[in-house]
Motif scaffolding. Structure first.
Motif, short mmCIF file in Angstrom:
data_model
loop_
_atom_site.label_atom_id
_atom_site.label_comp_id
_atom_site.label_asym_id
_atom_site.label_seq_id
_atom_site.Cartn_x
_atom_site.Cartn_y
_atom_site.Cartn_z
N ILE A 193 7.20 9.25 -10.63
CA ILE A 193 6.89 7.93 -10.05
C ILE A 193 6.50 6.95 -11.17
N GLN A 194 7.05 5.75 -11.11
CA GLN A 194 6.78 4.72 -12.13
C GLN A 194 5.47 4.00 -11.77
N TRP A 195 4.34 4.60 -12.08
CA TRP A 195 3.05 4.09 -11.63
C TRP A 195 2.73 2.70 -12.18
N PHE A 196 3.32 2.34 -13.32
CA PHE A 196 2.99 1.04 -13.93
C PHE A 196 3.74 -0.12 -13.25
N GLN A 197 4.78 0.23 -12.48
CA GLN A 197 5.48 -0.82 -11.71
C GLN A 197 5.09 -0.61 -10.25
N ALA A 201 6.64 1.90 -7.57
CA ALA A 201 5.86 3.12 -7.31
C ALA A 201 5.62 3.29 -5.81
N LEU A 202 5.30 2.17 -5.15
CA LEU A 202 5.04 2.22 -3.70
C LEU A 202 6.28 2.70 -2.95
N LYS A 203 7.44 2.20 -3.38
CA LYS A 203 8.70 2.61 -2.75
C LYS A 203 8.98 4.09 -3.01
N GLN A 204 8.68 4.53 -4.21
CA GLN A 204 8.92 5.94 -4.55
C GLN A 204 7.99 6.86 -3.77
N VAL A 205 6.72 6.44 -3.65
CA VAL A 205 5.76 7.23 -2.87
C VAL A 205 6.22 7.28 -1.41
#
Lengths: 342, 111
Positions: A193-197, A201-205
């Motif tokens: 997950i790209q936590w810095f974006q 990140a929300l979409k990936q979660v």
């Protein structure tokens, strides 16, 4: 044979069988005197269908009351504990569905590259996110607090009453974590997950949540895939969530509640119920403001729509339980003031 | 407090509660003795489930209390709050009886 039949139908045996209809907490308080009364009542009138029916209905009422669903509880001190325990089970089931519906709305948000999601749909999606977050976080908090208390009691005071519940909590948690790991392995394979974006990140979660919650919801009827291990993973995820919910509920029921814990329990019960209704309200707003429109989201299936009514019913049950706790608190105040007056 | 004189002080099913409190007003009794006493003075057969539902409610409301004993026959006695609640309940019932009887006397005759 005659001796055996006589023994099985003796007044004491019959009284004890009827006593078993009541919950354990009731039996501990009234069991001995109830058996005594029944022995004499059976001696007076050996066969009385009306008496048996009366006991069946009243014991059912006590059982429902013990779960926080009906009438005042036997013991006011346990009211908060019963309500929180029951609401935890209800809220866990609700949370699985809430996370599934949230993930669907979040994945569909701004999913159509040609049309941006409207402000109203974005706001309702935010409301769904917030209510799901409150619900999940409250449940997690309740679970952690009672897990910590049970561990403390088990290891520091050598208390054995939490042993099996703790084993069940840890076993089911491992199964759930394994399920989560299995379902997000594609995300992990693509760099995690790209936590810095934050948006990404929300979409990936949400995407990962959709996989996991789908597995839990459709686990028992899962027919996809071709390997035994995948089917087992689906079923075990469902079973693990149910076991976890009931084990945490058992931890709550077996815990000692101080006055502060009782108040906190009542507040947690109300917060869980409120977040369920906020979620339902937000979903209705999302739907009415055209959540499906302008997104590439596939419409919910008939089953997914029907399950929405199931969680609405769960929210109503939870609300009923939390309102009963409030009524019980009032009754305690009335009694104490009456006693003071006397 | 204003709540102490409310009419539903005996909780749900005040009829059964009134019978139990009236019985205990005559002295402490255990479950079976209560059933026998109520049957004798009111002609009402209290079923075990109903009796214990009412006992639990009255005990929770502080209107009766169980007396500690080693015997499995646990006796119950009326508390001060229970006596006060029973007195209010009976006064209300007397008012109902008075009104009912006076209305019957005005409009009905029985041969």
């Amino acid at each position: 044979m005659v001796v055996l039949m006589t023994s099985l139908s003796s007044p004491t045996r019959r009284a004890e069988r009827l006593l078993k209809l009541y919950p354990q907490i009731w039996r501990e308080r009234y069991g001995a005197e109830f058996v005594d009364l029944m022995e004499q009542s059976i001696a007076d009138r050996p066969h009385d269908a009306k008496r048996t029916t009366n006991i069946i209905f009243k014991s059912l009422k006590v059982r429902l009351s013990d779960l926080g669903f009906a009438g005042p509880n036997l013991d006011n001190a346990n009211a908060s504990r019963s309500a929180l325990s029951t609401t935890t089970v209800l809220a866990t089931v609700f949370a699985v569905f809430a996370l599934f519906y949230w993930s669907c709305t979040m994945v569909s948000w701004n999913s159509n590259p040609k049309v941006a999601t409207s402000v109203s749909v974005s706001l309702w999606t935010g409301a769904i996110t917030v209510s799901t977050f409150i619900l999940t976080l409250t449940l997690f908090g309740v679970g952690i607090i009672f897990l910590f208390r049970a561990l403390k009691s088990t290891f520091l005071r050598r208390d054995k009453k939490f042993r099996w519940s703790l084993i069940a909590v840890f076993a089911s948690s491992i199964l759930i974590l394994n399920g989560v790991h299995q379902y997000i392995r594609f995300t992990i394979a693509r760099g995690g997950i790209q936590w810095f974006q934050f948006g990404q990140a929300l979409k990936q979660v949400a995407g990962a949540t959709q996989w996991v919650t789908q597995s839990v919801i459709w686990g028992p009827s899962w027919t996809g895939g071709s390997t035994f291990s995948e089917g087992l993973l689906h079923i075990s995820a469902t079973v693990a969530v149910v076991v976890l919910a009931f084990s945490v509920a058992k931890l709550i029921r077996n815990s000692e509640f101080s006055v502060t814990a009782t108040r906190a329990g009542v507040r947690a019960t109300k917060l869980l119920s409120a977040s369920m209704f906020l979620f339902l309200f937000s979903c209705a707003g999302w739907e009415l403001s055209g959540g499906y429109d302008n997104s590439l989201m596939a419409p919910f299936t008939q089953m997914e729509k029907s399950l929405f009514f199931v969680i609405a019913f769960i929210a109503l049950l939870s609300l009923s339980t939390s309102l009963r706790v409030r009524n019980r608190d009032n009754s305690i105040e009335i009694v104490s003031s009456t006693n003071e007056a006397a | 407090m204003k709540n102490s004189t409310r009419p539903d002080q005996l909780g749900k099913n005040p009829g059964v509660s009134g019978l139990i409190l009236s019985s205990l007003a005559g002295g402490e009794k255990h479950g079976y003795a209560l059933v026998k006493d109520v049957a004798e003075f009111a002609g009402v057969d209290l079923a075990p489930g109903t009796l214990y539902e009412a006992l639990a409610r009255l005990e929770r409301l502080g209107l009766i209390e169980a007396i500690a004993t080693d015997d499995r026959r646990r006796p119950y006695r009326l508390t001060g709050a229970g006596a006060s609640a029973l007195s209010e309940y009976l006064a209300m019932q007397q008012q109902v009886v008075k009104v009912g009887q006076s209305r019957l006397a005005r409009g009905w005759s029985f041969s």
